[in-house]
Design a protein around this motif. Sequence first.
Motif, PDB file in Angstrom:
ATOM      1  N   ARG A 264      12.735   2.547  21.884  1.00  0.00           N
ATOM      2  CA  ARG A 264      13.454   2.658  20.613  1.00  0.00           C
ATOM      3  C   ARG A 264      14.803   1.955  20.688  1.00  0.00           C
ATOM      4  O   ARG A 264      15.201   1.233  19.764  1.00  0.00           O
ATOM      5  N   ALA A 265      15.522   2.130  21.805  1.00  0.00           N
ATOM      6  CA  ALA A 265      16.835   1.501  21.955  1.00  0.00           C
ATOM      7  C   ALA A 265      16.718  -0.025  21.925  1.00  0.00           C
ATOM      8  O   ALA A 265      17.544  -0.714  21.309  1.00  0.00           O
ATOM      9  N   VAL A 266      15.693  -0.558  22.596  1.00  0.00           N
ATOM     10  CA  VAL A 266      15.500  -2.015  22.602  1.00  0.00           C
ATOM     11  C   VAL A 266      15.213  -2.515  21.185  1.00  0.00           C
ATOM     12  O   VAL A 266      15.816  -3.490  20.712  1.00  0.00           O
ATOM     13  N   LEU A 267      14.279  -1.868  20.489  1.00  0.00           N
ATOM     14  CA  LEU A 267      13.945  -2.294  19.136  1.00  0.00           C
ATOM     15  C   LEU A 267      15.146  -2.147  18.205  1.00  0.00           C
ATOM     16  O   LEU A 267      15.432  -3.031  17.383  1.00  0.00           O
ATOM     17  N   ASP A 268      15.873  -1.043  18.329  1.00  0.00           N
ATOM     18  CA  ASP A 268      17.059  -0.798  17.500  1.00  0.00           C
ATOM     19  C   ASP A 268      18.144  -1.839  17.752  1.00  0.00           C
ATOM     20  O   ASP A 268      18.654  -2.471  16.826  1.00  0.00           O
ATOM     21  N   ASN A 269      18.495  -2.010  19.020  1.00  0.00           N
ATOM     22  CA  ASN A 269      19.633  -2.865  19.350  1.00  0.00           C
ATOM     23  C   ASN A 269      19.365  -4.338  19.039  1.00  0.00           C
ATOM     24  O   ASN A 269      20.246  -5.057  18.551  1.00  0.00           O
ATOM     25  N   HIS A 270      18.150  -4.789  19.328  1.00  0.00           N
ATOM     26  CA  HIS A 270      17.833  -6.190  19.023  1.00  0.00           C
ATOM     27  C   HIS A 270      17.631  -6.402  17.528  1.00  0.00           C
ATOM     28  O   HIS A 270      17.956  -7.477  17.008  1.00  0.00           O
ATOM     29  N   SER A 271      17.122  -5.389  16.824  1.00  0.00           N
ATOM     30  CA  SER A 271      17.012  -5.503  15.367  1.00  0.00           C
ATOM     31  C   SER A 271      18.391  -5.633  14.741  1.00  0.00           C
ATOM     32  O   SER A 271      18.609  -6.446  13.839  1.00  0.00           O
ATOM     33  N   GLU A 272      19.313  -4.840  15.236  1.00  0.00           N
ATOM     34  CA  GLU A 272      20.686  -4.917  14.727  1.00  0.00           C
ATOM     35  C   GLU A 272      21.306  -6.282  15.020  1.00  0.00           C
ATOM     36  O   GLU A 272      22.117  -6.793  14.239  1.00  0.00           O
ATOM     37  N   ALA A 273      20.897  -6.891  16.137  1.00  0.00           N
ATOM     38  CA  ALA A 273      21.401  -8.219  16.479  1.00  0.00           C
ATOM     39  C   ALA A 273      20.802  -9.308  15.598  1.00  0.00           C
ATOM     40  O   ALA A 273      21.347 -10.414  15.516  1.00  0.00           O
ATOM     41  N   GLY A 274      19.668  -9.015  14.943  1.00  0.00           N
ATOM     42  CA  GLY A 274      19.057  -9.995  14.046  1.00  0.00           C
ATOM     43  C   GLY A 274      17.610 -10.331  14.338  1.00  0.00           C
ATOM     44  O   GLY A 274      17.002 -11.159  13.666  1.00  0.00           O
ATOM     45  N   ILE A 275      17.012  -9.688  15.357  1.00  0.00           N
ATOM     46  CA  ILE A 275      15.614  -9.940  15.694  1.00  0.00           C
ATOM     47  C   ILE A 275      14.706  -9.186  14.721  1.00  0.00           C
ATOM     48  O   ILE A 275      14.926  -8.005  14.444  1.00  0.00           O
ATOM     49  N   THR A 276      13.674  -9.864  14.217  1.00  0.00           N
ATOM     50  CA  THR A 276      12.717  -9.217  13.315  1.00  0.00           C
ATOM     51  C   THR A 276      11.277  -9.279  13.833  1.00  0.00           C
ATOM     52  O   THR A 276      10.401  -8.626  13.283  1.00  0.00           O
ATOM     53  N   LYS A 277      11.037 -10.086  14.873  1.00  0.00           N
ATOM     54  CA  LYS A 277       9.703 -10.201  15.453  1.00  0.00           C
ATOM     55  C   LYS A 277       9.782  -9.842  16.939  1.00  0.00           C
ATOM     56  O   LYS A 277      10.650 -10.349  17.652  1.00  0.00           O
TER      57      LYS A 277
END
Length: 314
Positions: A264-277
Motif C-alpha cells: 500500500r505504501a509503495v502504491l500510495d507514495n508513487h501514485s502521489e509522485a505521479g505514477i498511474t501504471k
Amino acid sequence: MSEESGTRRIRVGLGLGLGPVWNSRAEFASCVESVEASGWDSLWLSEHLTGPTPAPLPALAFAAAITSRIRLGTSVTVVPGRSPVDLAKSLWTAAQLCDGRLLPIFGLGIAEGAEHSAFNVSPQDRGPWFDEALPVIRQLLQGHRVTAHSRFFELSDICVTDGRPAPVTDLWMGGRSDVELRRTARLGDGWLASFADPRQTRRGIEVITKHAKHIGRKFDSGHFGLLFPYARERRPDTMTELLRRAYPLDDPDELCPVGIDALRAVLDNHSEAGITKFILVPAERPDDWASALELLRNDVTEATTQSNFARLAH
C-alpha cells in the motif's frame, strides 16, 4: 476519495521478471489464463537474451491467442544492435496478433557485458543507436515508407506494413539516468521506471515533463509507470542480495515491498509522485500460478482499498 480530493486511478499489471517462466506450454498457458481470470490489467514480459527469460514478442503473441481482455506489454524491448526494420516488422506482426493490445516499451537493455556481446553493440554505441533507430521504428509502424542514412543502418524506401498504421498507439521508454529521461522526453510517449523509490520517480517525472515542455512537446500525465518486485510474506535472500548489489544506495524495503501494508505504501507514495501504471513482479516463481496470482491480486485490491491516494481503475 474523489479525483478532486487527490485520489489517482491506477492500473496494475503483472510482470514475469527475468527468470524462467514455464516448464511446459501447459504451464505458461495456465499462467496467462490466470492473469486474465484473476483480474490483472495487463501481462508484461522482459527481455534478456543471455538468460532463461522467453523472447517477449512470440510469447505475447501466444498469450494473445488464449486471452481476450488483458493488455500485453514488453518491459523492455531492446533497440540497440537490432535492425529497426526487422524490429518494426516483428512489432507490427505481434500488434496484429494481439488485436491492438500490444504495449511496447523500449530501452537500452541490461547493463551486462554478455548482453552487449549478444546484441553485438558496444556500450558507447547503445545510446546513439537508440536515438537513430526509434524514430525509424515509429515511422515504419505508422505505415510510412522510410529512407534513412545512419552509421548503423542504411534504408531506402522501406515499408513494413500494407500502408496502414500498426495498432500500436504509444511507444514508451525505460531508463533512470538524466540522459535516458531527456531521451524519453524527446522520443517517447510514456516512461516506465524500474526498481525506483518515490523520490526517484518524482524527479524522473519532473525532468521528463520539464524537458518535453522545453522542446515543445506535451507529455501525457497518465503515461508514467513503475515496475517493482513484491513478496507476500518474505523477500527471498537472493532478491535482497540482488537489490543491494545493483542499488547499494537504495532501501530494499522501498524497492521490493513485503506484505500488504508495504505494498500500500509503495502504491500510495508513487501514485502521489505521479505514477498511474504499475507492473508488479512476484519476488519468486510460484509453484502454482493460478492460486499465487489470485492471492497477489487480492493483496493489490486490499492495498488500494486501504490507500489514501490510489484506487484501482476498472
